[in-house]
Motif scaffolding. Structure first.
Motif, PDB file in Angstrom:
ATOM      1  N   LYS A 196       0.999  -0.688   0.130  1.00  0.00           N
ATOM      2  CA  LYS A 196       0.029  -0.419   0.094  1.00  0.00           C
ATOM      3  C   LYS A 196       1.208   0.954  -0.075  1.00  0.00           C
ATOM      4  O   LYS A 196       0.282   2.104  -0.246  1.00  0.00           O
ATOM      5  N   MET A 197       1.925   1.036   0.626  1.00  0.00           N
ATOM      6  CA  MET A 197       2.543   1.769   0.623  1.00  0.00           C
ATOM      7  C   MET A 197       3.609   2.902  -0.717  1.00  0.00           C
ATOM      8  O   MET A 197       4.142   3.817  -0.732  1.00  0.00           O
ATOM      9  N   VAL A 198       3.791   1.807  -1.641  1.00  0.00           N
ATOM     10  CA  VAL A 198       4.244   2.312  -2.896  1.00  0.00           C
ATOM     11  C   VAL A 198       2.935   2.564  -3.606  1.00  0.00           C
ATOM     12  O   VAL A 198       2.095   2.476  -3.157  1.00  0.00           O
ATOM     13  N   PRO A 199       3.306   3.538  -4.212  1.00  0.00           N
ATOM     14  CA  PRO A 199       2.781   5.228  -4.456  1.00  0.00           C
ATOM     15  C   PRO A 199       1.708   4.273  -5.756  1.00  0.00           C
ATOM     16  O   PRO A 199       2.536   3.700  -6.604  1.00  0.00           O
ATOM     17  N   ALA A 200       0.447   4.470  -6.195  1.00  0.00           N
ATOM     18  CA  ALA A 200      -0.394   4.424  -7.578  1.00  0.00           C
ATOM     19  C   ALA A 200       0.204   4.647  -8.367  1.00  0.00           C
ATOM     20  O   ALA A 200      -0.341   4.356  -9.868  1.00  0.00           O
ATOM     21  N   ILE A 232       4.954  -8.137  -9.569  1.00  0.00           N
ATOM     22  CA  ILE A 232       5.284  -8.709  -9.254  1.00  0.00           C
ATOM     23  C   ILE A 232       6.906  -8.324  -9.706  1.00  0.00           C
ATOM     24  O   ILE A 232       8.298  -8.183  -8.393  1.00  0.00           O
ATOM     25  N   PHE A 233       7.195  -7.148 -10.325  1.00  0.00           N
ATOM     26  CA  PHE A 233       8.526  -6.960 -10.546  1.00  0.00           C
ATOM     27  C   PHE A 233       8.670  -5.479 -10.240  1.00  0.00           C
ATOM     28  O   PHE A 233       9.969  -4.925 -11.083  1.00  0.00           O
ATOM     29  N   ILE A 234       7.933  -4.656 -10.213  1.00  0.00           N
ATOM     30  CA  ILE A 234       7.680  -3.140 -10.012  1.00  0.00           C
ATOM     31  C   ILE A 234       7.474  -3.003  -8.709  1.00  0.00           C
ATOM     32  O   ILE A 234       7.667  -2.349  -7.331  1.00  0.00           O
ATOM     33  N   VAL A 235       5.493  -3.167  -8.365  1.00  0.00           N
ATOM     34  CA  VAL A 235       5.478  -3.403  -6.810  1.00  0.00           C
ATOM     35  C   VAL A 235       5.956  -4.063  -5.732  1.00  0.00           C
ATOM     36  O   VAL A 235       6.760  -3.244  -5.106  1.00  0.00           O
ATOM     37  N   GLY A 274       9.316  -2.508  -5.380  1.00  0.00           N
ATOM     38  CA  GLY A 274       9.579  -1.334  -3.843  1.00  0.00           C
ATOM     39  C   GLY A 274       9.174  -2.167  -2.957  1.00  0.00           C
ATOM     40  O   GLY A 274       9.374  -0.601  -2.126  1.00  0.00           O
ATOM     41  N   ALA A 275       8.241  -2.792  -2.673  1.00  0.00           N
ATOM     42  CA  ALA A 275       8.197  -3.116  -1.187  1.00  0.00           C
ATOM     43  C   ALA A 275       8.266  -3.992  -0.235  1.00  0.00           C
ATOM     44  O   ALA A 275       8.310  -4.247   0.475  1.00  0.00           O
ATOM     45  N   TRP A 276       9.873  -4.488  -1.058  1.00  0.00           N
ATOM     46  CA  TRP A 276      10.958  -5.137  -0.512  1.00  0.00           C
ATOM     47  C   TRP A 276      11.374  -5.388   1.077  1.00  0.00           C
ATOM     48  O   TRP A 276      11.471  -6.558   1.687  1.00  0.00           O
ATOM     49  N   GLN A 277      11.681  -4.159   1.041  1.00  0.00           N
ATOM     50  CA  GLN A 277      11.981  -3.884   2.211  1.00  0.00           C
ATOM     51  C   GLN A 277      11.174  -4.116   3.463  1.00  0.00           C
ATOM     52  O   GLN A 277      11.420  -4.728   4.410  1.00  0.00           O
TER      53      GLN A 277
END
Length: 283
Positions: A162-166, A184-187, A190-193
């Motif tokens: 949810k924290m990844v910008p829309a 899978i490859f973008i969102v 960006g949220a892996w941490q």
């Protein structure tokens, strides 16, 4: 004059609440500090090379260590992670990226309820499902630990996505990238941490569990001999050894408690450092 009285009254109320909060913090910290002090003072003398390299001694035997308990705990946590992490991540992705579906709210509710179920009940469920068929085993214990992990990983994955910008999703869609590839490859990238943080917190949650281990695997002090057999476990050793009349087992219980305390602290501190680094990065 009236204004001064009102001001003084507010100041007194503010100071009173400040004192109450300080007292509450002290009441909260005293037992925590006492537990840490007691565990360190009693557990530290038990730590030596033999403690980490030798197996658990028999009742009344001197010396020994918890090498087989360390092995059993690592295997149980690893197998539970193999089950719980993929399921938790996939569930979090579904709840975050497909929240427009009607079933999503029901699954979210079930996940939140499941997160609050006592671990002993999960252990009993695993016992009925697996242990009654193949006996006490690593597989049954790991399955119960995985069930505890799944809601934690799911919730953290959902919140991290949810924290990844829309706008990132919209940019990918505008380029004609399918939704599953975008996720899978973008969102997800960006949220892996945040997801790693959830995984570490879930491991910290299950590493000290003894109730489901006791129900599904029982007390066993030997080395690993197969997934369908029991194996020694650090948390369960503390439970059994602490009530033992043998001083050597009590000593090993305090040493094991100190090792688990350090591991749990690290598994809680590392994610917070990662979150702090992430906040600084986005600032």
């Amino acid at each position: 004059m009236q204004l001064n009285k009102v001001l003084k009254k507010k100041i007194l109320i503010d100071k009173a609440f400040t004192i109450i909060l300080i007292c509450a913090m002290i009441i909260y910290l005293v037992p925590i500090i006492s537990i840490i002090y007691e565990t360190v003072s009693r557990g530290l003398p038990a730590l030596n090379l033999d403690f980490f390299t030798k197996p658990i001694p028999t009742a009344g035997e001197e010396g020994g260590g918890i090498a087989n308990a360390i092995q059993g705990t690592v295997i149980s946590i690893a197998l539970a992670s193999l089950i719980g992490i993929p399921v938790g991540i996939l569930s979090g992705i579904f709840l975050s990226e497909y929240r427009e579906l009607k079933i999503t709210s029901f699954i979210r509710f079930i996940n939140e309820v499941f997160h609050g179920i006592p671990s002993i009940i999960i252990g009993i469920f695993s016992f009925v499902l697996i242990s009654r068929r193949i006996g006490f085993s690593v597989l049954a214990a790991s399955f119960s630990l995985a069930l505890i992990m799944i809601p934690i990983v799911t919730i953290v994955t959902q919140e991290s996505l949810k924290m990844v910008p829309a706008t990132i999703r919209e940019a990918a869609f505008s380029l004609g990238i399918p939704k599953w590839k975008t996720t899978i490859f973008i969102v997800l990238r960006g949220a892996w941490q945040g997801i790693v943080t959830g995984i570490l917190l879930s491991i910290g949650r299950i590493i000290g569990e003894s109730a489901p281990i006791l129900v599904t695997m029982g007390f066993y002090r030997w080395w690993f001999s197969g997934l369908d057999r029991p194996v020694s476990n650090m948390a369960l050793n503390i439970f059994v050894f602490a009530m033992s009349p043998f001083q050597n087992w009590v000593r090993l219980a305090w040493g094991t408690a100190l090792v688990l305390l350090v591991l749990v602290l690290l598994l809680n501190i590392i994610p917070r450092l990662m979150m702090l680094r992430r906040e600084v990065r986005y600032e």
